[in-house]
Design an enzyme around this catalytic site. Structure first.
Site, PDB file in Angstrom:
ATOM      1  N   SER A   1      -2.721  -0.934   3.090  1.00  0.00           N
ATOM      2  CA  SER A   1      -3.343   0.353   2.791  1.00  0.00           C
ATOM      3  C   SER A   1      -4.162   0.271   1.515  1.00  0.00           C
ATOM      4  CB  SER A   1      -2.266   1.430   2.627  1.00  0.00           C
ATOM      5  OG  SER A   1      -2.831   2.644   2.133  1.00  0.00           O
TER       6      SER A   1
ATOM      7  N   TYR B   1       5.378   4.605  -0.188  1.00  0.00           N
ATOM      8  CA  TYR B   1       4.542   4.032   0.874  1.00  0.00           C
ATOM      9  C   TYR B   1       3.631   2.957   0.306  1.00  0.00           C
ATOM     10  CZ  TYR B   1       0.725   3.940   4.342  1.00  0.00           C
ATOM     11  OH  TYR B   1      -0.235   3.554   5.247  1.00  0.00           O
TER      12      TYR B   1
END
Length: 247
Positions: free
Chosen positions: A142, A155
């Protein structure tokens, strides 16, 4: 025949990658956790387009099921394609969480850890005997590992760990010429974290040099390249696919 496994292949980036790989002549084993109907729909679209795919159930957060999954993959390879090895693995499955550090619970933390770091680690380890020499591993990370976004700390931290793990995979699997790369999406129109509303999408588009949020196929094309011969000399890299997000 090249056959790949894509985790979380029933929707979003995973589904788009499955379809794109199939269009490029690869056989696809896609996994789903609970949405069998969506997974079947992806398989049907692939088969209608002349490809071949199989959907298998897998909870990436449950390491205890990985051995059974490997045997399912082994049987599927033989029964569907008449081969015994995989040419690629895409560790894509995951979920998002928007919650400030001060209110993240231990259960939320562990859930993200299991799906985004522990799961890919041990699933890769489990499937390693099935990966052929010269295979390709792609880990989906990400852009939040580069750009700090309030509310996604766990995350992003585990995606950052997966990015580091990717380089170690490339190092340790080199004797078998297995490549490992990570693909780092920016803002993408998926259901992750509940999806995008109009206001949030406009904000993200304004922060992206190309002036829009990404589509799943934008990422799928890059993953497919890394799985193919065209990406054969790309190894141990983190490739951000974000249209110039926050530059």
């Amino acid at each position: 025949m090249s056959v790949i496994v894509i985790t979380g292949g029933s929707r979003g980036i995973g589904a788009s990658t499955a379809e794109h790989c199939a269009r490029n002549g690869m056989g696809v084993i896609l996994t789903y956790k609970s949405n069998a109907e969506s997974a079947r729909a992806v398989v049907e679209r692939i088969e209608l387009a002349g490809g071949k795919a199989v959907a298998l159930e897998l909870d990436v957060a449950d390491v205890s099921g990985f051995g059974r999954f490997r045997e399912s993959v082994r049987r599927t390879l033989q029964a569907t394609w008449g081969v015994t090895t995989l040419s690629g693995l895409v560790n894509n499955a995951g979920h998002g969480l928007f919650n400030p550090l001060e209110s993240v619970t231990e259960a939320q933390f562990d859930g993200l850890l299991n799906v985004h770091l522990k799961g890919p680690f041990f699933l890769t380890q489990t499937l390693l005997p099935l990966l052929e020499e010269g295979a390709s591993i792609v880990n989906v990370t990400s852009a939040t590992t580069r750009v700090a976004t309030a509310g996604v700390a766990p995350y992003a931290a585990f995606k950052g760990g997966l990015e580091v793990l990717t380089r170690y995979m490339a190092k340790e699997f080199a004797e078998r010429r297995i490549r490992a790369n990570s693909v780092s999406p920016g803002a993408i129109r998926t259901e992750l974290g509940g999806g995008l509303n109009d206001e949030f999408e406009a904000l993200l588009a304004a922060q992206t040099a190309l002036g829009r949020v990404g589509e799943p196929q934008d990422v799928a094309r890059v993953i497919t390249t890394l799985l193919s011969e065209d990406g054969g000399w790309i190894n141990a890299q983190s490739i951000e696919v974000a249209g110039g997000y926050f530059i």
